[in-house]
Design a protein around this motif. Structure first.
Motif, PDB file in Angstrom:
ATOM      1  N   LYS A 109       0.843  -1.184   0.000  1.00  0.00           N
ATOM      2  CA  LYS A 109       0.000   0.000   0.000  1.00  0.00           C
ATOM      3  C   LYS A 109       0.877   1.231   0.000  1.00  0.00           C
ATOM      4  CE  LYS A 109      -4.001   2.114   2.274  1.00  0.00           C
ATOM      5  NZ  LYS A 109      -5.003   1.979   3.362  1.00  0.00           N
ATOM      6  N   GLN A 110       0.558   2.164  -0.889  1.00  0.00           N
ATOM      7  CA  GLN A 110       1.294   3.420  -0.963  1.00  0.00           C
ATOM      8  C   GLN A 110       0.311   4.536  -1.257  1.00  0.00           C
ATOM      9  OE1 GLN A 110       4.350   3.550  -3.941  1.00  0.00           O
ATOM     10  NE2 GLN A 110       5.330   5.353  -3.055  1.00  0.00           N
ATOM     11  N   ALA A 111       0.249   5.479  -0.321  1.00  0.00           N
ATOM     12  CA  ALA A 111      -0.712   6.588  -0.425  1.00  0.00           C
ATOM     13  C   ALA A 111      -2.112   6.003  -0.625  1.00  0.00           C
ATOM     14  CB  ALA A 111      -0.322   7.528  -1.557  1.00  0.00           C
ATOM     15  N   ALA A 112      -2.809   6.387  -1.691  1.00  0.00           N
ATOM     16  CA  ALA A 112      -4.177   5.903  -1.913  1.00  0.00           C
ATOM     17  C   ALA A 112      -4.215   4.689  -2.830  1.00  0.00           C
ATOM     18  CB  ALA A 112      -5.022   7.024  -2.508  1.00  0.00           C
ATOM     19  N   ARG A 113      -3.057   4.066  -3.057  1.00  0.00           N
ATOM     20  CA  ARG A 113      -2.987   2.951  -3.995  1.00  0.00           C
ATOM     21  C   ARG A 113      -2.650   1.666  -3.263  1.00  0.00           C
ATOM     22  NH1 ARG A 113       1.674   3.370  -8.250  1.00  0.00           N
ATOM     23  NH2 ARG A 113       2.875   2.717  -6.423  1.00  0.00           N
ATOM     24  N   GLU A 114      -3.416   0.627  -3.545  1.00  0.00           N
ATOM     25  CA  GLU A 114      -3.129  -0.702  -3.004  1.00  0.00           C
ATOM     26  C   GLU A 114      -2.769  -1.629  -4.159  1.00  0.00           C
ATOM     27  OE1 GLU A 114      -6.318  -2.189  -0.679  1.00  0.00           O
ATOM     28  OE2 GLU A 114      -6.371  -0.469   0.691  1.00  0.00           O
ATOM     29  N   GLU A 115      -1.755  -2.460  -3.946  1.00  0.00           N
ATOM     30  CA  GLU A 115      -1.318  -3.397  -4.980  1.00  0.00           C
ATOM     31  C   GLU A 115      -1.296  -4.820  -4.450  1.00  0.00           C
ATOM     32  OE1 GLU A 115       1.592  -0.893  -8.027  1.00  0.00           O
ATOM     33  OE2 GLU A 115       2.448  -2.378  -6.666  1.00  0.00           O
TER      34      GLU A 115
ATOM     35  N   GLN B 138       5.237 -15.731 -14.781  1.00  0.00           N
ATOM     36  CA  GLN B 138       4.103 -14.826 -14.916  1.00  0.00           C
ATOM     37  C   GLN B 138       4.071 -13.878 -13.725  1.00  0.00           C
ATOM     38  OE1 GLN B 138       0.129 -16.257 -13.906  1.00  0.00           O
ATOM     39  NE2 GLN B 138      -0.673 -15.400 -15.822  1.00  0.00           N
ATOM     40  N   ALA B 139       3.815 -12.609 -13.986  1.00  0.00           N
ATOM     41  CA  ALA B 139       3.628 -11.619 -12.927  1.00  0.00           C
ATOM     42  C   ALA B 139       2.332 -10.863 -13.201  1.00  0.00           C
ATOM     43  CB  ALA B 139       4.797 -10.656 -12.861  1.00  0.00           C
ATOM     44  N   ASN B 140       1.444 -10.871 -12.235  1.00  0.00           N
ATOM     45  CA  ASN B 140       0.141 -10.210 -12.384  1.00  0.00           C
ATOM     46  C   ASN B 140      -0.004  -9.194 -11.259  1.00  0.00           C
ATOM     47  OD1 ASN B 140      -2.480  -9.432 -12.716  1.00  0.00           O
ATOM     48  ND2 ASN B 140      -3.325 -11.484 -12.909  1.00  0.00           N
ATOM     49  N   THR B 141      -0.130  -7.921 -11.633  1.00  0.00           N
ATOM     50  CA  THR B 141      -0.280  -6.861 -10.643  1.00  0.00           C
ATOM     51  C   THR B 141      -1.683  -6.280 -10.730  1.00  0.00           C
ATOM     52  OG1 THR B 141       2.064  -6.283 -10.832  1.00  0.00           O
ATOM     53  CG2 THR B 141       0.615  -4.656  -9.813  1.00  0.00           C
ATOM     54  N   CYS B 142      -2.384  -6.295  -9.616  1.00  0.00           N
ATOM     55  CA  CYS B 142      -3.723  -5.708  -9.536  1.00  0.00           C
ATOM     56  C   CYS B 142      -3.639  -4.468  -8.647  1.00  0.00           C
ATOM     57  CB  CYS B 142      -4.714  -6.718  -8.968  1.00  0.00           C
ATOM     58  SG  CYS B 142      -6.411  -6.094  -8.850  1.00  0.00           S
ATOM     59  N   THR B 143      -3.995  -3.319  -9.211  1.00  0.00           N
ATOM     60  CA  THR B 143      -3.890  -2.048  -8.492  1.00  0.00           C
ATOM     61  C   THR B 143      -5.281  -1.493  -8.227  1.00  0.00           C
ATOM     62  OG1 THR B 143      -1.794  -1.579  -9.609  1.00  0.00           O
ATOM     63  CG2 THR B 143      -2.915   0.271  -8.549  1.00  0.00           C
ATOM     64  N   THR B 144      -5.512  -1.080  -6.972  1.00  0.00           N
ATOM     65  CA  THR B 144      -6.800  -0.511  -6.581  1.00  0.00           C
ATOM     66  C   THR B 144      -6.600   0.920  -6.108  1.00  0.00           C
ATOM     67  OG1 THR B 144      -7.610  -2.688  -5.884  1.00  0.00           O
ATOM     68  CG2 THR B 144      -8.806  -0.760  -5.073  1.00  0.00           C
ATOM     69  N   ARG B 145      -7.327   1.847  -6.723  1.00  0.00           N
ATOM     70  CA  ARG B 145      -7.343   3.247  -6.293  1.00  0.00           C
ATOM     71  C   ARG B 145      -8.794   3.625  -6.055  1.00  0.00           C
ATOM     72  NH1 ARG B 145      -3.557   3.235 -10.500  1.00  0.00           N
ATOM     73  NH2 ARG B 145      -1.475   4.023  -9.941  1.00  0.00           N
ATOM     74  N   GLY B 146      -9.188   3.660  -4.815  1.00  0.00           N
ATOM     75  CA  GLY B 146     -10.583   3.937  -4.486  1.00  0.00           C
ATOM     76  C   GLY B 146     -11.468   2.833  -5.023  1.00  0.00           C
ATOM     77  N   ASP B 147     -12.418   3.194  -5.885  1.00  0.00           N
ATOM     78  CA  ASP B 147     -13.305   2.181  -6.453  1.00  0.00           C
ATOM     79  C   ASP B 147     -12.865   1.767  -7.856  1.00  0.00           C
ATOM     80  OD1 ASP B 147     -13.834   4.539  -7.720  1.00  0.00           O
ATOM     81  OD2 ASP B 147     -16.020   4.463  -7.480  1.00  0.00           O
ATOM     82  N   ARG B 148     -11.655   2.147  -8.248  1.00  0.00           N
ATOM     83  CA  ARG B 148     -11.142   1.783  -9.571  1.00  0.00           C
ATOM     84  C   ARG B 148     -10.062   0.715  -9.440  1.00  0.00           C
ATOM     85  NH1 ARG B 148      -8.952   7.217 -11.807  1.00  0.00           N
ATOM     86  NH2 ARG B 148      -8.271   5.819 -13.480  1.00  0.00           N
ATOM     87  N   GLN B 149     -10.107  -0.261 -10.342  1.00  0.00           N
ATOM     88  CA  GLN B 149      -9.131  -1.333 -10.358  1.00  0.00           C
ATOM     89  C   GLN B 149      -8.518  -1.459 -11.752  1.00  0.00           C
ATOM     90  OE1 GLN B 149     -10.603  -5.109  -8.986  1.00  0.00           O
ATOM     91  NE2 GLN B 149      -9.960  -4.723  -6.881  1.00  0.00           N
ATOM     92  N   SER B 150      -7.254  -1.803 -11.784  1.00  0.00           N
ATOM     93  CA  SER B 150      -6.577  -2.092 -13.048  1.00  0.00           C
ATOM     94  C   SER B 150      -5.628  -3.260 -12.815  1.00  0.00           C
ATOM     95  CB  SER B 150      -5.807  -0.871 -13.543  1.00  0.00           C
ATOM     96  OG  SER B 150      -4.804  -0.495 -12.607  1.00  0.00           O
ATOM     97  N   SER B 151      -5.356  -3.995 -13.877  1.00  0.00           N
ATOM     98  CA  SER B 151      -4.450  -5.130 -13.753  1.00  0.00           C
ATOM     99  C   SER B 151      -3.472  -5.146 -14.916  1.00  0.00           C
ATOM    100  CB  SER B 151      -5.226  -6.446 -13.706  1.00  0.00           C
ATOM    101  OG  SER B 151      -5.936  -6.651 -14.913  1.00  0.00           O
ATOM    102  N   ASP B 152      -2.325  -5.716 -14.667  1.00  0.00           N
ATOM    103  CA  ASP B 152      -1.265  -5.807 -15.672  1.00  0.00           C
ATOM    104  C   ASP B 152      -0.623  -7.186 -15.554  1.00  0.00           C
ATOM    105  OD1 ASP B 152       0.685  -4.806 -17.622  1.00  0.00           O
ATOM    106  OD2 ASP B 152       2.093  -4.886 -15.941  1.00  0.00           O
ATOM    107  N   VAL B 153      -0.590  -7.912 -16.662  1.00  0.00           N
ATOM    108  CA  VAL B 153      -0.013  -9.254 -16.675  1.00  0.00           C
ATOM    109  C   VAL B 153       1.222  -9.241 -17.562  1.00  0.00           C
ATOM    110  CG1 VAL B 153      -0.394 -11.707 -17.136  1.00  0.00           C
ATOM    111  CG2 VAL B 153      -2.294 -10.272 -16.359  1.00  0.00           C
ATOM    112  N   ARG B 154       2.327  -9.768 -17.047  1.00  0.00           N
ATOM    113  CA  ARG B 154       3.569  -9.848 -17.807  1.00  0.00           C
ATOM    114  C   ARG B 154       4.056 -11.296 -17.815  1.00  0.00           C
ATOM    115  NH1 ARG B 154       5.961  -4.600 -18.250  1.00  0.00           N
ATOM    116  NH2 ARG B 154       4.812  -3.067 -16.999  1.00  0.00           N
ATOM    117  N   TYR B 155       4.699 -11.665 -18.912  1.00  0.00           N
ATOM    118  CA  TYR B 155       5.259 -13.004 -19.043  1.00  0.00           C
ATOM    119  C   TYR B 155       6.760 -12.901 -19.289  1.00  0.00           C
ATOM    120  CZ  TYR B 155       0.348 -14.170 -19.525  1.00  0.00           C
ATOM    121  OH  TYR B 155      -0.999 -14.299 -19.297  1.00  0.00           O
ATOM    122  N   TYR B 156       7.476 -13.936 -18.861  1.00  0.00           N
ATOM    123  CA  TYR B 156       8.934 -13.899 -18.907  1.00  0.00           C
ATOM    124  C   TYR B 156       9.492 -15.257 -19.329  1.00  0.00           C
ATOM    125  CZ  TYR B 156       8.339  -9.794 -15.831  1.00  0.00           C
ATOM    126  OH  TYR B 156       7.959  -8.598 -15.286  1.00  0.00           O
TER     127      TYR B 156
END
Length: 383
Positions: free
Chosen positions: A242-248, A276-294
């Motif tokens: 968690k950093q400021a208003a962002r949760e990961e 595989q790395a999958n990052t899910c980021t939550t800012r308030g009621d908004r969510q975004s995700s990013d999937v990377r492969y290696y």
């Protein structure tokens, strides 16, 4: 202190003086000492370096020859444009190794832990020469992330030329017992081969520049998620932050290369695992995700993979430091050598500032170094 100063000059004696013999009044080592000291103390370009020298002439004269006074900003720019970046980098790295009393790579080899080397590029936006600003110099650099030490850099004319610059940069680095991480642009079979033959390992992000491999890795992990990770030999872990208003929430998974993918991965020298790395980021009621492969030449070790994947992006924070603390994007130095030499000086100074453990920002430490000569001496000479 005398021995420290002598070592400084011994390191910088390796930098060849390209000026015409007999027609110079300022010793090269004195100019380079002025540049490094001034950049630590807040100078962001030749004009400010000259001004720093004028204000600190008595202090500077304790450590180098300034009998002819402080060189002009034109002289400083000309010297930075003429000296070879590889020689300047080598001198700075040897000086840093002396300050640390032991070289970073030897220390890591002694305890058998691999050194993580992150390679990434940054455009110096103020270095353009044409009206379209399309020819700004792009610098590709390598960082030992655990130490915060820049290991080398090389410059190219644009981001699209990173592929040609990376092999040149690898030639400057001792790759033994290292894990080199690169984003998708550097994900090349020839680069993988060069790293393995140099005694290192690699972890490459795979994207659409290798569409078949990327799709095959994605399909395998999707199948593993559906059937059960352990059934397919997948090792996984989840971390949260968690950093400021962002949760990961970050999910990491890795497994040995399955038989179904070997026809594709056998072309990659030393390849042993996919990740595989999958990052899910939550800012308030908004969510975004990013999937990377290696793809990696390391065995399937999920904790090691997660550390390298996370640490690789620490180089992005260094780019932020260069722009915000050192105003690199505002620099109007336009010749490759001058841009490269000043850029590496900034990276070197960042390392020195981080070695000081006081709880102050890098920007504030630079200001203190400009105000307090004792603190500046500590950064330059204290082991």
């Amino acid at each position: 202190m005398a021995s420290q100063i002598d070592v400084f000059h011994e390191c910088f004696d390796q930098v060849g003086d390209p000026r015409v013999a007999g027609r110079t009044i300022h010793p090269l080592n004195s100019i380079l000492f002025l540049v490094v000291s001034a950049v630590i103390a807040g100078a962001d370009g030749p004009d400010e370096i000259e001004s720093f020298g004028g204000e600190k002439l008595d202090w500077l004269s304790k450590f180098a020859d300034f009998d002819a006074g402080i060189p002009s900003h034109d002289t400083i720019t000309r010297v930075l444009s003429l000296i070879k970046p590889a020689e300047f980098q080598k001198a700075l790295l040897q000086w840093h190794a002396h300050l640390c009393e032991i070289n970073w790579d030897h220390a890591s080899k002694d305890d058998n832990r691999p050194v993580h080397v992150a390679i990434d590029g940054k455009t110096v936006r103020g270095s353009y020469t044409d009206a379209e600003k399309s020819d700004a110099i792009h610098i590709v650099s390598a960082w030992a992330t655990a130490n915060g030490v820049t290991l080398g850099q090389t410059e190219v004319d644009s981001k699209s030329n990173e592929i040609t610059a990376i092999p040149e940069l690898l030639d400057l680095i001792d790759l033994r017992n290292s894990i080199v991480t690169l984003d998708a642009m550097g994900c090349q079979k020839s680069i993988a081969e060069k790293i393995v033959e140099g005694g290192g390992d690699y972890l490459f992000a795979v994207k659409d520049n290798h569409p078949k491999l990327c799709a095959a890795i994605a399909d395998h992990f999707e199948m593993a998620h559906n059937d059960g990770l352990t059934a397919h030999g997948v090792r996984a872990m989840t971390t949260t932050g968690k950093q400021a208003a962002r949760e990961e929430e970050r999910f990491y998974a890795t497994c040995p290369i399955p038989k179904a993918l070997r026809e594709l991965t056998d072309q990659w020298k030393g390849a042993k695992s996919i990740c595989q790395a999958n990052t899910c980021t939550t800012r308030g009621d908004r969510q975004s995700s990013d999937v990377r492969y290696y793809i990696s030449s390391r065995p399937a070790r999920v904790h090691e993979f997660s550390n390298c994947a996370r640490s690789h992006w620490s180089i992005e924070s260094m780019h932020w430091v260069l722009d915000v603390v050192f105003h690199e994007d505002s620099s109007r130095l336009r010749t490759k050598n001058a841009t490269s030499n000043m850029s590496f000086a900034r990276r070197f100074v960042t390392t020195l500032l981080k070695r000081d453990t006081r709880n102050k920002s890098l920007r504030r430490k630079r200001k203190i170094a400009g105000w307090n000569s004792e603190f500046l001496e500590k950064l330059l000479f204290a082991a």
